[in-house]
Design a protein around this motif. Structure first.
Motif, short mmCIF file in Angstrom:
data_model
loop_
_atom_site.label_atom_id
_atom_site.label_comp_id
_atom_site.label_asym_id
_atom_site.label_seq_id
_atom_site.Cartn_x
_atom_site.Cartn_y
_atom_site.Cartn_z
N GLU A 46 30.84 37.08 37.41
CA GLU A 46 29.67 36.63 38.17
C GLU A 46 29.80 37.14 39.60
OE1 GLU A 46 26.92 32.70 38.95
OE2 GLU A 46 28.82 32.46 37.89
N SER A 47 28.72 37.72 40.12
CA SER A 47 28.74 38.29 41.47
C SER A 47 29.12 37.24 42.49
CB SER A 47 27.35 38.86 41.81
OG SER A 47 26.97 39.84 40.88
N SER A 48 29.94 37.66 43.46
CA SER A 48 30.44 36.74 44.47
C SER A 48 30.84 37.51 45.72
CB SER A 48 31.65 35.97 43.93
OG SER A 48 32.23 35.16 44.92
N GLU A 49 30.79 36.84 46.86
CA GLU A 49 31.31 37.41 48.10
C GLU A 49 32.82 37.20 48.19
OE1 GLU A 49 29.58 39.21 50.38
OE2 GLU A 49 27.91 39.06 48.96
N ASP A 50 33.34 36.28 47.37
CA ASP A 50 34.76 35.95 47.35
C ASP A 50 35.50 36.95 46.46
OD1 ASP A 50 37.23 34.72 47.33
OD2 ASP A 50 36.56 32.93 46.26
N GLU A 51 36.63 37.46 46.92
CA GLU A 51 37.41 38.44 46.16
C GLU A 51 38.21 37.81 45.02
OE1 GLU A 51 39.92 40.69 48.76
OE2 GLU A 51 38.26 41.35 50.00
N ALA A 52 38.52 36.52 45.12
CA ALA A 52 39.41 35.86 44.16
C ALA A 52 38.94 35.98 42.70
CB ALA A 52 39.62 34.40 44.54
N PRO A 53 37.67 35.74 42.38
CA PRO A 53 37.27 35.85 40.97
C PRO A 53 37.46 37.26 40.40
CG PRO A 53 35.52 34.83 42.27
CD PRO A 53 36.57 35.29 43.22
N TYR A 54 37.34 38.26 41.25
CA TYR A 54 37.52 39.64 40.80
C TYR A 54 38.99 39.92 40.49
CZ TYR A 54 32.76 40.17 42.50
OH TYR A 54 31.41 40.02 42.70
N ASP A 55 39.86 39.47 41.40
CA ASP A 55 41.30 39.64 41.15
C ASP A 55 41.74 38.87 39.91
OD1 ASP A 55 41.66 41.28 43.38
OD2 ASP A 55 42.28 39.63 44.69
N LEU A 56 41.23 37.65 39.73
CA LEU A 56 41.57 36.86 38.54
C LEU A 56 41.10 37.55 37.27
CD1 LEU A 56 40.82 33.23 39.77
CD2 LEU A 56 43.06 34.19 39.17
#
Length: 84
Positions: A59-69
């Motif tokens: 899900e698109s996000s400004e936070d990098e954490a979900p992408y790294d996870l």
């Protein structure tokens, strides 16, 4: 394959992907519905030695954490580099 077991595994080992793992956003803001709500997703493509290992939607996000996870869910604790 017509090879004995030792020859087969030696060949597999010789062709094992050993280069660095990279992750790259390959699509962004794709409209979707998650749990009944409209949102967008981004696709992360994970590669090693120029070979695609997997692609995963986040899900698109400004936070990098979900992408790294998301990347970690595919490759575990192996090191990787983001391609920007």
């Amino acid at each position: 394959i017509d090879a004995d077991e030792d020859t087969f595994w030696a060949t597999v080992e010789a062709h094992e992907l050993t280069g660095p793992i990279t992750a790259e956003l390959t699509t962004v803001d794709t409209p979707t519905v998650i749990d009944g709500r409209r949102t967008t997703t981004d696709t992360i493509t994970i590669t090693r030695d120029g070979v695609e290992l997997d692609a995963i939607d986040v899900e698109s996000s400004e936070d990098e954490a979900p992408y790294d996870l998301a990347v970690r869910s595919i490759i575990g604790d192996q090191p990787f580099t983001w391609i920007r």
